[in-house]
Write a protein that holds these residues in place. Structure first.
Motif, PDB file in Angstrom:
ATOM      1  N   ARG A 132       0.827  -1.209   0.000  1.00 13.51           N
ATOM      2  CA  ARG A 132       0.000   0.000   0.000  1.00 13.51           C
ATOM      3  C   ARG A 132       0.861   1.258   0.000  1.00 13.51           C
ATOM      4  O   ARG A 132       0.561   2.225  -0.705  1.00 13.51           O
ATOM      5  N   THR A 133       1.934   1.258   0.781  1.00 15.53           N
ATOM      6  CA  THR A 133       2.831   2.417   0.819  1.00 15.53           C
ATOM      7  C   THR A 133       3.459   2.661  -0.550  1.00 15.53           C
ATOM      8  O   THR A 133       3.529   3.807  -1.025  1.00 15.53           O
ATOM      9  N   ALA A 134       3.910   1.582  -1.198  1.00 14.84           N
ATOM     10  CA  ALA A 134       4.523   1.729  -2.515  1.00 14.84           C
ATOM     11  C   ALA A 134       3.530   2.275  -3.532  1.00 14.84           C
ATOM     12  O   ALA A 134       3.860   3.175  -4.331  1.00 14.84           O
ATOM     13  N   GLN A 135       2.321   1.756  -3.518  1.00 17.10           N
ATOM     14  CA  GLN A 135       1.311   2.222  -4.467  1.00 17.10           C
ATOM     15  C   GLN A 135       0.868   3.651  -4.146  1.00 17.10           C
ATOM     16  O   GLN A 135       0.536   4.420  -5.061  1.00 17.10           O
ATOM     17  N   PRO A 192      -4.922   4.944 -14.926  1.00 19.60           N
ATOM     18  CA  PRO A 192      -5.938   4.029 -14.385  1.00 19.60           C
ATOM     19  C   PRO A 192      -5.344   2.773 -13.769  1.00 19.60           C
ATOM     20  O   PRO A 192      -5.858   2.251 -12.776  1.00 19.60           O
ATOM     21  N   ALA A 193      -4.251   2.256 -14.339  1.00 20.92           N
ATOM     22  CA  ALA A 193      -3.631   1.046 -13.803  1.00 20.92           C
ATOM     23  C   ALA A 193      -3.071   1.299 -12.403  1.00 20.92           C
ATOM     24  O   ALA A 193      -3.218   0.473 -11.496  1.00 20.92           O
ATOM     25  N   ASP A 229      -4.225  -0.511  -8.890  1.00 28.09           N
ATOM     26  CA  ASP A 229      -3.252  -1.181  -8.014  1.00 28.09           C
ATOM     27  C   ASP A 229      -3.321  -0.605  -6.603  1.00 28.09           C
ATOM     28  O   ASP A 229      -3.219  -1.344  -5.613  1.00 28.09           O
ATOM     29  N   TYR A 230      -3.461   0.713  -6.498  1.00 25.40           N
ATOM     30  CA  TYR A 230      -3.555   1.357  -5.185  1.00 25.40           C
ATOM     31  C   TYR A 230      -4.816   0.903  -4.452  1.00 25.40           C
ATOM     32  O   TYR A 230      -4.778   0.555  -3.265  1.00 25.40           O
ATOM     33  N   GLN A 231      -5.934   0.880  -5.140  1.00 25.66           N
ATOM     34  CA  GLN A 231      -7.191   0.469  -4.503  1.00 25.66           C
ATOM     35  C   GLN A 231      -7.141  -1.004  -4.088  1.00 25.66           C
ATOM     36  O   GLN A 231      -7.672  -1.375  -3.034  1.00 25.66           O
ATOM     37  N   ALA A 232      -6.500  -1.831  -4.890  1.00 25.05           N
ATOM     38  CA  ALA A 232      -6.346  -3.244  -4.525  1.00 25.05           C
ATOM     39  C   ALA A 232      -5.486  -3.382  -3.272  1.00 25.05           C
ATOM     40  O   ALA A 232      -5.770  -4.212  -2.392  1.00 25.05           O
ATOM     41  N   ALA A 233      -4.441  -2.553  -3.152  1.00 19.03           N
ATOM     42  CA  ALA A 233      -3.577  -2.597  -1.974  1.00 19.03           C
ATOM     43  C   ALA A 233      -4.331  -2.142  -0.725  1.00 19.03           C
ATOM     44  O   ALA A 233      -4.151  -2.704   0.361  1.00 19.03           O
ATOM     45  N   VAL A 234      -5.189  -1.136  -0.882  1.00 18.77           N
ATOM     46  CA  VAL A 234      -6.006  -0.674   0.244  1.00 18.77           C
ATOM     47  C   VAL A 234      -6.949  -1.774   0.701  1.00 18.77           C
ATOM     48  O   VAL A 234      -7.094  -2.037   1.899  1.00 18.77           O
TER      49      VAL A 234
END
Length: 585
Positions: free
Chosen positions: A357-360, A375-376, A380-385
């Motif tokens: 999550r921090t990386a994204q 969008p990608a 990826d950020y939302q998936a990490a959250v």
């Protein structure tokens, strides 16, 4: 807490109790004890209205709500300004044109004693149940901070608040509320300052908004249900011949806030004596209107700030690392030998999810065009959250010990513990003591108001109406003080009954929504159906309560709509009964 924090906290408690008890000279008769002698300034009554509704639930539950679910809860207040204006137009003149001490006295004038008594009993039941939750919320905070058992914390809060309320009456309630509201606002301002001072050197305001919005935390305006548009979903469900539209199933959106929230606030501020009492303490109707309008235009911004603090807490933990478990009991259970292998495996997964999550987050913040630029990266950020949320839920389920009706493990939420964990870990000396004092100020400002209101309704609408109608003023006043003490003891016991998980701020509104629609409905019936009599009012009240219970246990309808359903059912049945009696007359 450090010694200096204890000094600040203890000094505040001592001052509040002293300030309340010194108001005893204004409580020498029923008018003084339950209406402040009709001499309370509008601004003091208005601040008391806000303080009563704010409570520790606002600080603990709403900040946790913002952290976990974002800004969507603010939509429940969208109907508040409209409700206050309607109350100023219709109910304030109705109350202030009569020498009454409770709203339910008007119901006897309009419908007879049975309707008054039934409405009184509904109020007493709803407020007693809700008051247990109000006392329980800050007790959780005290237990987490100084290691007391929950029942000990409940006893401390309930005893101190009952003490000055018994002695000083409603004047003590209102003037201590003014000081308590000041401490609440100061405490919230300090927390907001600490959060922004930490986050702004790392991310710009625009980046913070982008990151929070991309994580679904800025969802303060949801016009359409989560699963598609309103009308297509509704028509599709109707065509299929079954299933409740998601429009009714979604807890918070603009429509539930505007309509469900409108009916909730109309009933709470106009028909619930713990709030309507303030309308009877000012000098005249104009002063009463001003006190309502103060809350109408200040409450929504205040709720936005409180939820924003919760969102900023989420950002703070996203930047600096987040605990897997917030609740003290969860942490203790996680340390037990039998759970260690599973907990360690979860901790490893959680650390990996946090790192991702921090990386994204850093990747998304570096985009020149923000989340919409890639969008990608956004996906990826939302998936990490979501991954962090999933591991936390799994951990809470493992250590929480909560089960469903079939005995299967289920999530044991820690929404109300997030704020406590943050202030204990992050607040500097003195500030921590002041914020803990703000939590207790919020609790006391709600408890004292309800205790005085419960006592007033019991004395005026039950004791003097049915048991001792010819008793002297002095006798009724003594009974009122004894009843304040009795209600304080009962509410403290109810706090232990309601101990448990879930968002406290949601639970308090859900409890009220079972009753508020029906209470509002009988007052609406009185104003809109001139030919309705006592039979119609009683039938409507009973039908309203029964309808809400049926809907609750048979349909997937969220609690804000209970207020609309209860009110409409009371008016519809009352009108129908009145029409039938008119035809047969």
């Amino acid at each position: 807490m450090r010694t200096v924090d204890w000094i600040v906290f203890a000094a505040f408690l001592i001052y509040v109790v002293w300030d309340g008890m010194r108001r005893r000279d204004t409580a020498r008769d029923l008018e003084g004890y339950f209406a402040g002698g009709r001499r309370i300034p509008w601004w003091a009554a208005g601040l008391s209205i806000m303080a009563t509704q704010a409570s520790a639930i606002t600080i603990l539950g709403t900040t946790g709500q913002g952290h976990e679910f974002g800004m969507d809860f603010v939509q429940t207040y969208f109907g508040l300004p409209f409700a206050m204006v309607l109350l100023c137009i219709f109910l304030v003149p109705l109350y202030r044109s009569r020498a009454i001490l409770t709203p339910y006295e008007y119901l006897e004038e309009r419908f007879g004693p049975l309707t008054r008594t039934l409405a009184t009993l509904i109020f007493l039941l709803s407020r007693c149940l809700a008051l247990g939750v109000v006392i329980y919320a800050p007790s959780v905070a005290l237990s987490a901070m100084i290691g007391l058992e929950t029942w000990q914390s409940v006893a401390i809060i309930g005893t101190l608040t009952t003490l000055y309320t018994v002695v000083g009456g409603v004047s003590a309630v209102i003037w201590t509320d003014v000081k308590q509201m000041t401490v609440i606002l100061l405490g919230l301002a300090l927390i907001l300052f600490v959060l922004l001072r930490d986050l702004l050197p790392i991310y710009s305001p625009g980046q913070l908004l982008d990151l929070a919005g991309a994580a679904g935390k800025l969802n303060a305006l949801e016009v359409e249900p989560e699963y598609g548009g309103l009308w297509p979903r509704t028509l599709a469900a109707a065509a299929a011949g079954g299933g409740t539209p998601s429009f009714w199933e979604e807890k918070y959106n603009v429509w539930s806030g505007l309509f469900g929230g409108l009916f909730l606030h109309l009933s709470y501020f106009g028909c619930d004596h713990s709030q309507a009492q303030r309308l009877l303490t000012s000098r005249d109707a104009t002063q009463s209107r001003l006190s309502l309008l103060l809350s109408a235009f200040a409450k929504v911004p205040m709720q936005v700030v409180v939820l924003a603090i919760g969102v900023l807490m989420w950002l703070f933990y996203a930047v600096h690392g987040q605990p897997m478990l917030y609740k003290t009991l969860h942490v203790e259970r996680a340390a037990t030998v039998e759970l260690q292998p599973q907990v360690q495996a979860l901790e490893q997964r959680f650390a990996a999810a946090l790192a991702e999550r921090t990386a994204q987050m850093q990747r998304l913040a570096a985009l020149p065009a923000g989340p919409t630029g890639d969008p990608a990266a956004l996906r990826d950020y939302q998936a990490a959250v979501r991954a962090v949320v999933a591991v936390r839920r799994e951990a809470r389920t493992l250590v929480g010990g909560a089960t469903d009706l079939q005995g299967r493990p289920k999530d044991d939420p820690d929404t109300n513990d997030i704020f406590c964990r943050f202030i204990l870990d992050q607040m500097p000396p003195i500030v921590l003591g002041l914020i803990v004092a703000a939590i207790f100020a919020a609790a006391m400002s709600s408890i004292d108001s309800v205790l005085n209101a419960l006592s007033g309704v019991t004395v005026v609408d039950l004791y003097r109406r049915w048991l001792r109608p010819r008793c002297s003023e002095a006798h009724a006043l003594r009974v009122g003080k004894v009843l304040t003490l009795a209600w304080g003891l009962l509410a403290t016991a109810m706090a232990l009954f309601f101990a448990g998980g879930g968002s406290v701020v949601e639970r308090i509104n859900e409890i009220g929504s079972f009753f508020y629609g029906s209470l509002l409905g009988v007052f609406t019936l009185a104003l809109t159906v001139p030919r309705a009599g006592g039979t119609a009012a009683v039938a409507g009240l009973l039908a309203g309560m029964a309808t809400v219970l049926c809907v609750r246990f048979t349909l997937k309808v969220e609690f804000l709509w209970f207020n609309v359903i209860g009110c409409v059912a009371v008016v519809a049945v009352g009108w129908l009964v009145a029409s039938m009696r008119r035809r047969t007359a």
